[in-house]
Design a protein around this motif. Structure first.
Motif, PDB file in Angstrom:
ATOM      1  N   PRO A  59     -23.559  13.079   3.145  1.00  0.00           N
ATOM      2  CA  PRO A  59     -23.946  13.080   4.572  1.00  0.00           C
ATOM      3  C   PRO A  59     -24.837  14.256   4.926  1.00  0.00           C
ATOM      4  CG  PRO A  59     -21.682  13.828   4.301  1.00  0.00           C
ATOM      5  CD  PRO A  59     -22.130  13.364   2.951  1.00  0.00           C
ATOM      6  N   GLN A  60     -25.759  13.975   5.837  1.00  0.00           N
ATOM      7  CA  GLN A  60     -26.696  14.992   6.312  1.00  0.00           C
ATOM      8  C   GLN A  60     -26.486  15.330   7.790  1.00  0.00           C
ATOM      9  OE1 GLN A  60     -29.082  16.335   3.972  1.00  0.00           O
ATOM     10  NE2 GLN A  60     -27.492  15.293   2.794  1.00  0.00           N
ATOM     11  N   ARG A  61     -25.857  14.403   8.515  1.00  0.00           N
ATOM     12  CA  ARG A  61     -25.654  14.613   9.955  1.00  0.00           C
ATOM     13  C   ARG A  61     -24.172  14.359  10.270  1.00  0.00           C
ATOM     14  NH1 ARG A  61     -29.883  15.562  12.868  1.00  0.00           N
ATOM     15  NH2 ARG A  61     -28.854  14.921  14.795  1.00  0.00           N
ATOM     16  N   ILE A  62     -23.395  15.400  10.078  1.00  0.00           N
ATOM     17  CA  ILE A  62     -21.942  15.319  10.208  1.00  0.00           C
ATOM     18  C   ILE A  62     -21.534  15.716  11.617  1.00  0.00           C
ATOM     19  CG2 ILE A  62     -19.726  16.195   9.362  1.00  0.00           C
ATOM     20  CD1 ILE A  62     -21.329  16.970   6.762  1.00  0.00           C
ATOM     21  N   VAL A  63     -20.797  14.846  12.269  1.00  0.00           N
ATOM     22  CA  VAL A  63     -20.195  15.167  13.560  1.00  0.00           C
ATOM     23  C   VAL A  63     -18.709  15.416  13.347  1.00  0.00           C
ATOM     24  CG1 VAL A  63     -19.479  14.219  15.797  1.00  0.00           C
ATOM     25  CG2 VAL A  63     -21.856  13.986  15.035  1.00  0.00           C
ATOM     26  N   VAL A  64     -18.244  16.593  13.735  1.00  0.00           N
ATOM     27  CA  VAL A  64     -16.820  16.908  13.713  1.00  0.00           C
ATOM     28  C   VAL A  64     -16.257  16.529  15.069  1.00  0.00           C
ATOM     29  CG1 VAL A  64     -15.095  18.729  13.548  1.00  0.00           C
ATOM     30  CG2 VAL A  64     -17.071  18.740  12.009  1.00  0.00           C
ATOM     31  N   ALA A  65     -15.508  15.428  15.105  1.00  0.00           N
ATOM     32  CA  ALA A  65     -14.945  14.927  16.363  1.00  0.00           C
ATOM     33  C   ALA A  65     -13.534  15.433  16.607  1.00  0.00           C
ATOM     34  CB  ALA A  65     -14.965  13.395  16.365  1.00  0.00           C
ATOM     35  N   GLY A  66     -12.946  16.087  15.609  1.00  0.00           N
ATOM     36  CA  GLY A  66     -11.612  16.645  15.763  1.00  0.00           C
ATOM     37  C   GLY A  66     -11.661  18.105  16.179  1.00  0.00           C
ATOM     38  N   LEU A  67     -10.489  18.685  16.321  1.00  0.00           N
ATOM     39  CA  LEU A  67     -10.377  20.011  16.919  1.00  0.00           C
ATOM     40  C   LEU A  67     -10.620  21.153  15.949  1.00  0.00           C
ATOM     41  CD1 LEU A  67      -7.158  19.472  19.082  1.00  0.00           C
ATOM     42  CD2 LEU A  67      -9.545  18.985  19.674  1.00  0.00           C
ATOM     43  N   THR A  68     -10.390  20.939  14.656  1.00  0.00           N
ATOM     44  CA  THR A  68     -10.363  22.068  13.713  1.00  0.00           C
ATOM     45  C   THR A  68     -11.092  21.812  12.396  1.00  0.00           C
ATOM     46  OG1 THR A  68      -8.245  21.267  12.836  1.00  0.00           O
ATOM     47  CG2 THR A  68      -8.133  22.896  14.599  1.00  0.00           C
ATOM     48  N   GLU A  69     -11.589  20.623  12.164  1.00  0.00           N
ATOM     49  CA  GLU A  69     -12.139  20.280  10.852  1.00  0.00           C
ATOM     50  C   GLU A  69     -13.415  21.037  10.513  1.00  0.00           C
ATOM     51  OE1 GLU A  69     -11.005  18.266  13.288  1.00  0.00           O
ATOM     52  OE2 GLU A  69     -11.018  16.193  12.575  1.00  0.00           O
ATOM     53  N   GLN A  70     -14.066  21.638  11.526  1.00  0.00           N
ATOM     54  CA  GLN A  70     -15.283  22.391  11.248  1.00  0.00           C
ATOM     55  C   GLN A  70     -15.053  23.484  10.214  1.00  0.00           C
ATOM     56  OE1 GLN A  70     -13.726  22.044  14.198  1.00  0.00           O
ATOM     57  NE2 GLN A  70     -14.077  23.787  15.576  1.00  0.00           N
ATOM     58  N   ASP A  71     -13.840  24.056  10.192  1.00  0.00           N
ATOM     59  CA  ASP A  71     -13.558  25.110   9.223  1.00  0.00           C
ATOM     60  C   ASP A  71     -13.748  24.622   7.794  1.00  0.00           C
ATOM     61  OD1 ASP A  71     -12.885  26.735  11.354  1.00  0.00           O
ATOM     62  OD2 ASP A  71     -10.870  27.189  10.624  1.00  0.00           O
ATOM     63  N   LEU A  76     -16.782  24.130   2.680  1.00  0.00           N
ATOM     64  CA  LEU A  76     -17.271  23.312   1.567  1.00  0.00           C
ATOM     65  C   LEU A  76     -18.794  23.292   1.489  1.00  0.00           C
ATOM     66  CD1 LEU A  76     -14.699  20.400   1.777  1.00  0.00           C
ATOM     67  CD2 LEU A  76     -14.938  22.034  -0.106  1.00  0.00           C
ATOM     68  N   GLY A  77     -19.451  24.063   2.340  1.00  0.00           N
ATOM     69  CA  GLY A  77     -20.889  24.223   2.221  1.00  0.00           C
ATOM     70  C   GLY A  77     -21.731  23.286   3.052  1.00  0.00           C
ATOM     71  N   PHE A  78     -21.132  22.585   3.995  1.00  0.00           N
ATOM     72  CA  PHE A  78     -21.863  21.673   4.866  1.00  0.00           C
ATOM     73  C   PHE A  78     -21.988  22.284   6.257  1.00  0.00           C
ATOM     74  CE2 PHE A  78     -20.267  19.075   1.493  1.00  0.00           C
ATOM     75  CZ  PHE A  78     -21.180  18.056   1.324  1.00  0.00           C
ATOM     76  N   THR A  79     -23.049  21.917   6.959  1.00  0.00           N
ATOM     77  CA  THR A  79     -23.264  22.391   8.323  1.00  0.00           C
ATOM     78  C   THR A  79     -23.251  21.195   9.267  1.00  0.00           C
ATOM     79  OG1 THR A  79     -24.636  24.216   7.523  1.00  0.00           O
ATOM     80  CG2 THR A  79     -24.789  23.661   9.862  1.00  0.00           C
ATOM     81  N   ALA A 105     -27.509  28.075  12.301  1.00  0.00           N
ATOM     82  CA  ALA A 105     -27.345  26.737  12.889  1.00  0.00           C
ATOM     83  C   ALA A 105     -26.689  26.824  14.259  1.00  0.00           C
ATOM     84  CB  ALA A 105     -26.521  25.848  11.968  1.00  0.00           C
ATOM     85  N   LYS A 106     -27.049  25.900  15.136  1.00  0.00           N
ATOM     86  CA  LYS A 106     -26.479  25.831  16.484  1.00  0.00           C
ATOM     87  C   LYS A 106     -26.045  24.390  16.741  1.00  0.00           C
ATOM     88  CE  LYS A 106     -26.397  28.676  19.100  1.00  0.00           C
ATOM     89  NZ  LYS A 106     -25.336  29.718  19.338  1.00  0.00           N
ATOM     90  N   PRO A 107     -24.859  24.025  16.278  1.00  0.00           N
ATOM     91  CA  PRO A 107     -24.413  22.647  16.481  1.00  0.00           C
ATOM     92  C   PRO A 107     -24.165  22.334  17.950  1.00  0.00           C
ATOM     93  CG  PRO A 107     -22.630  23.999  15.622  1.00  0.00           C
ATOM     94  CD  PRO A 107     -23.867  24.834  15.565  1.00  0.00           C
ATOM     95  N   THR A 108     -24.334  21.084  18.300  1.00  0.00           N
ATOM     96  CA  THR A 108     -23.928  20.604  19.620  1.00  0.00           C
ATOM     97  C   THR A 108     -22.416  20.738  19.740  1.00  0.00           C
ATOM     98  OG1 THR A 108     -25.763  19.054  19.743  1.00  0.00           O
ATOM     99  CG2 THR A 108     -23.833  18.562  21.112  1.00  0.00           C
ATOM    100  N   VAL A 109     -21.932  21.163  20.886  1.00  0.00           N
ATOM    101  CA  VAL A 109     -20.494  21.300  21.103  1.00  0.00           C
ATOM    102  C   VAL A 109     -20.015  20.161  21.998  1.00  0.00           C
ATOM    103  CG1 VAL A 109     -18.629  22.738  21.993  1.00  0.00           C
ATOM    104  CG2 VAL A 109     -20.565  23.789  20.779  1.00  0.00           C
ATOM    105  N   LEU A 110     -19.129  19.354  21.457  1.00  0.00           N
ATOM    106  CA  LEU A 110     -18.555  18.221  22.175  1.00  0.00           C
ATOM    107  C   LEU A 110     -17.249  18.624  22.838  1.00  0.00           C
ATOM    108  CD1 LEU A 110     -19.134  15.635  19.313  1.00  0.00           C
ATOM    109  CD2 LEU A 110     -20.486  15.825  21.414  1.00  0.00           C
ATOM    110  N   ASN A 111     -16.747  17.742  23.694  1.00  0.00           N
ATOM    111  CA  ASN A 111     -15.482  17.960  24.390  1.00  0.00           C
ATOM    112  C   ASN A 111     -14.590  16.745  24.163  1.00  0.00           C
ATOM    113  OD1 ASN A 111     -13.573  17.770  26.791  1.00  0.00           O
ATOM    114  ND2 ASN A 111     -14.451  19.801  27.109  1.00  0.00           N
ATOM    115  N   ASN A 112     -13.316  16.992  23.903  1.00  0.00           N
ATOM    116  CA  ASN A 112     -12.387  15.900  23.595  1.00  0.00           C
ATOM    117  C   ASN A 112     -11.294  15.773  24.646  1.00  0.00           C
ATOM    118  OD1 ASN A 112     -11.262  13.806  22.169  1.00  0.00           O
ATOM    119  ND2 ASN A 112     -10.301  15.077  20.607  1.00  0.00           N
ATOM    120  N   THR A 113     -11.494  16.340  25.809  1.00  0.00           N
ATOM    121  CA  THR A 113     -10.444  16.351  26.827  1.00  0.00           C
ATOM    122  C   THR A 113     -10.009  14.943  27.209  1.00  0.00           C
ATOM    123  OG1 THR A 113     -11.289  18.430  27.712  1.00  0.00           O
ATOM    124  CG2 THR A 113      -9.825  17.146  29.134  1.00  0.00           C
ATOM    125  N   ASP A 114     -10.965  14.027  27.327  1.00  0.00           N
ATOM    126  CA  ASP A 114     -10.654  12.647  27.685  1.00  0.00           C
ATOM    127  C   ASP A 114     -10.924  11.690  26.528  1.00  0.00           C
ATOM    128  OD1 ASP A 114      -9.898  13.118  30.410  1.00  0.00           O
ATOM    129  OD2 ASP A 114     -12.004  13.503  30.835  1.00  0.00           O
TER     130      ASP A 114
END
Length: 342
Positions: A59-71, A76-79, A105-114
């Motif tokens: 993958p080249q365009r990874i979206v982290v939709a969960g709360l902590t998986e970015q770590d 593992l070397g992905f952005t 890098a400056k990833p977009t920051v999403l919100n998961n409140t709803d």
């Protein structure tokens, strides 16, 4: 912060309008196409709570939709092109123990409140959505899967905060890095085992991990197996009976102030973040009756250490290990400073 750290249920109020069209229009341009796979890692198929997902290429365009998986993604070397804010308002929704791995890098920051922000995610044209710690149900998963291959929580896991090691390996599988993910988990556990061997005085002592302030007369504590590994890996035994105050798997124990004695232990770790949190705790009428408090065996963390204990990823666990160990040494001796971050 004045809100409970873990939301146990999330509902989505997002209207998914023309979602499939947005996803279809998101085919990558030249720079976004999947990289060549000289190591033969792909395709990979990942089983999860809602079936299985095949990731065809790196993958080249990874979206982290969960709360902590970015770590783990970063380790593992992905952005990622997007992260999701949980709490703390950290830059890029990435805490200090991981932020250097972002580079410029400056990833977009999403919100998961709803729930997941489906339309915003679709606009990012992801080729992989990692939602291992995203609170997904079947409907949410199906909506995300319309946008891009989506990897959800492990089979039999909880919507939020399945065991940290299973989350790390699940994320690594999605990235074609299962072996590396398992090694990271093994190395993290080995580091804790080494410190445990160096501190035999920890073995068998009871310990409680609790949030750093009360909400409406309730103090939230963590029963054995729920974000308590930073204590059990060091040899402590989690105070029994807390599970009676939990509404189910993955949900913290809500302890009424009149029952606060159930958290008393040889050591209590309070995830305080600022001085006002300790004032809040002391305002509970039963707080000062706890023997761990009276005998200087209570630890009051600073805000970043509290975040590391809540995140409970390989990176945050390693950050926490170096910082919580001196606190625990002092607490076992009855010499814990009675101040936040002391």
């Amino acid at each position: 912060m004045t809100t409970n750290r873990w939301r146990t249920t999330l509902t989505t109020a997002v209207a998914v309008i023309a979602l499939t069209t947005l996803a279809a229009c998101g085919g990558g341009s030249g720079d976004d196409t999947a990289a060549a796979d000289p190591d033969g890692r792909f395709p990979v198929t990942v089983e999860h709570e809602f079936g299985e997902t095949t990731v065809a290429a790196e993958p080249q365009r990874i979206v982290v939709a969960g709360l902590t998986e970015q770590d783990t993604v970063l380790q593992l070397g992905f952005t990622p092109v997007a992260t999701t804010e949980w709490y703390g308002q950290q830059p890029d929704a990435v805490w200090p123990w991981a932020h250097d791995l972002l580079g410029s890098a400056k990833p977009t920051v999403l919100n998961n409140t709803d729930g997941p922000q489906y339309e915003e995610i679709a606009k990012l044209r992801p080729d992989l959505i990692i939602a291992v710690n995203a609170g997904l149900d079947q409907e949410m998963y199906q909506q995300l899967a319309k946008i891009a291959p989506t990897v959800a929580q492990p089979q039999g896991g909880t919507q939020y905060f399945s065991p940290w090691d299973e989350q790390a390996v699940q994320t690594a599988k999605a990235l074609g890095r299962e072996a590396e993910g398992r090694q990271i988990v093994e190395d993290t556990k080995a580091a804790y085992a080494k410190v445990a061997a160096e501190h035999p005085e920890f073995a068998g002592r009871t310990a409680t991990f609790a949030q750093g302030l009360a909400y409406d007369g309730l103090l939230y504590a963590y029963q054995d197996g729920l974000s308590t590994e930073f204590l059990t890996y060091l040899g402590f035994a989690i105070t029994p009976g807390l599970e009676k105050y939990s509404k189910g798997p993955g949900i913290q124990a809500a302890i009424p102030e009149e029952k606060l004695d159930v958290i008393d232990a040889d050591v209590i770790v309070f995830a305080t973040e600022e001085d006002e949190n300790l004032d809040n705790l002391r305002a509970m009428p039963t707080f000062d009756t706890l023997k761990a408090v009276q005998q200087n065996r209570a630890v009051y963390t600073d805000g970043t250490l509290a975040g590391a204990l809540y995140f409970i990823t390989p990176l945050s666990l390693m950050y926490a290990l170096d910082r919580i160990t001196p606190h625990l040494e002092a607490a076992v001796k009855g010499e814990s400073p009675q101040e936040v971050g002391g």
